[in-house]
Scaffold this active site. Structure first.
Site, PDB file in Angstrom:
ATOM      1  N   THR A   1      -0.110  -1.955   3.544  1.00 55.86           N
ATOM      2  CA  THR A   1      -0.847  -3.052   3.969  1.00 55.86           C
ATOM      3  C   THR A   1      -0.164  -4.274   4.228  1.00 55.86           C
ATOM      4  O   THR A   1       0.378  -4.690   3.430  1.00 55.86           O
ATOM      5  CB  THR A   1      -2.433  -2.585   3.619  1.00 55.86           C
ATOM      6  OG1 THR A   1      -2.433  -3.015   2.275  1.00 55.86           O
ATOM      7  CG2 THR A   1      -3.383  -1.951   3.906  1.00 55.86           C
TER       8      THR A   1
ATOM      9  N   VAL B   1       1.892  -2.033  -5.860  1.00 53.51           N
ATOM     10  CA  VAL B   1       1.884  -3.524  -5.892  1.00 53.51           C
ATOM     11  C   VAL B   1       3.082  -4.091  -4.660  1.00 53.51           C
ATOM     12  O   VAL B   1       4.368  -3.975  -4.899  1.00 53.51           O
ATOM     13  CB  VAL B   1       1.828  -4.187  -6.544  1.00 53.51           C
ATOM     14  CG1 VAL B   1       2.040  -5.569  -6.886  1.00 53.51           C
ATOM     15  CG2 VAL B   1       1.017  -2.878  -7.852  1.00 53.51           C
ATOM     16  N   LYS B   2       2.891  -4.965  -3.755  1.00 54.61           N
ATOM     17  CA  LYS B   2       3.883  -5.247  -2.861  1.00 54.61           C
ATOM     18  C   LYS B   2       4.025  -6.660  -2.861  1.00 54.61           C
ATOM     19  O   LYS B   2       2.786  -7.410  -3.247  1.00 54.61           O
ATOM     20  CB  LYS B   2       3.235  -4.940  -1.252  1.00 54.61           C
ATOM     21  CG  LYS B   2       4.096  -5.563  -0.487  1.00 54.61           C
ATOM     22  CD  LYS B   2       2.967  -4.612   1.115  1.00 54.61           C
ATOM     23  CE  LYS B   2       4.004  -4.561   2.296  1.00 54.61           C
ATOM     24  NZ  LYS B   2       3.500  -4.871   3.389  1.00 54.61           N
ATOM     25  N   VAL B   3       4.478  -7.082  -3.308  1.00 53.99           N
ATOM     26  CA  VAL B   3       5.662  -8.141  -3.521  1.00 53.99           C
ATOM     27  C   VAL B   3       6.853  -8.940  -2.659  1.00 53.99           C
ATOM     28  O   VAL B   3       7.509  -7.555  -2.389  1.00 53.99           O
ATOM     29  CB  VAL B   3       6.003  -8.087  -5.147  1.00 53.99           C
ATOM     30  CG1 VAL B   3       5.116  -7.866  -5.989  1.00 53.99           C
ATOM     31  CG2 VAL B   3       7.765  -7.631  -5.132  1.00 53.99           C
TER      32      VAL B   3
ATOM     33  N   ALA C   1      -0.437  -2.213  -1.383  1.00 53.76           N
ATOM     34  CA  ALA C   1      -1.460  -3.592  -1.797  1.00 53.76           C
ATOM     35  C   ALA C   1      -0.759  -4.534  -1.755  1.00 53.76           C
ATOM     36  O   ALA C   1      -0.213  -5.077  -3.083  1.00 53.76           O
ATOM     37  CB  ALA C   1      -2.647  -3.666  -2.345  1.00 53.76           C
TER      38      ALA C   1
END
EC number: 2.2.1.2
Length: 217
Positions: free
Chosen positions: A27, A82-84, A56
């Site tokens: 997402t 965790v998306k960075v 996310a």
């Protein structure tokens, strides 16, 4: 190859998941906006449907704030990734979060050099954006090939997650090159089942069957 679905549409995720087509979900803020739902609520629902990683994305720009957001997001469910973004602060956040044992997806990758940095920072996934490179007349698949070669040369464990998938050809080309994962919109994944000769053959079979006057049940 693993299939991630790139959407926050719960109904679409559920449909593909029921067919065994979903190994994970990605997402981003744009997809959350499109869903019209609260980020924590919809992400939790997705995590309840899908057993695999659910990315996310943080929205902060500074490393410390990204880390705090990431630590909050991982509380949603055990399968949160965790998306960075692939910025210097994003890499700093990646290093800290991965050192804490969290899965991290480093996104918005547009060069092999960036992919090397993400792997060194402990990224679980690197997300090169194929379609956006194609849009500016660069070869997105060539980037996938470069990253694959480099990661294999040095035994980096970071998985190549081909993103910005626009077509069925993007998926098959990424598979041939050796991307570990693709993430694509539901419509593109479903389009993989389509072929004009399949339709033509089925039409002929149905016409011939009608002429027999028979029924199976």
């Amino acid at each position: 190859m693993k299939f991630f679905v790139d959407t926050a549409d719960v109904a679409a995720i559920r449909e593909l998941n029921d067919l065994g087509m979903v190994d994970g979900v990605t997402t981003n803020p744009s997809l959350i906006l499109k869903s019209g739902r609260d980020i924590l609520e919809v992400t939790k629902e997705i995590c309840d449907i899908v057993e695999g990683p659910v990315s996310a994305e943080v929205v902060a720009s500074k490393a410390g704030d990204m880390i705090r957001e990431g630590e909050h997001l991982v509380k949603i469910a055990p399968n949160i990734t965790v998306k960075v973004p692939l910025t210097w602060d994003g890499l700093r956040a990646c290093k800290v979060l991965s050192s804490q044992g969290h899965k991290v997806n480093v996104t918005l990758c547009f060069s092999a050099a960036q992919a090397i940095l993400a792997a060194k920072a402990g990224a679980t996934f690197i997300s090169p954006f194929i379609g956006r490179l194609d849009d500016i007349n660069f070869d997105g698949m060539e980037l996938i090939a470069q990253i694959r070669e480099i990661y294999d040369n040095y035994d980096f464990q970071t998985q190549i997650l081909a993103a910005s998938i626009r077509s069925v050809n993007h998926i098959t080309d990424a598979a041939r090159i050796g991307a570990d994962v693709i993430t694509a919109p539901p419509a593109v994944i479903k389009a993989m089942a389509n072929h004009v000769l399949t339709d033509k053959g089925l039409e002929q079979f149905n016409a011939d069957w009608a002429k027999t006057g028979q029924k199976i049940v």
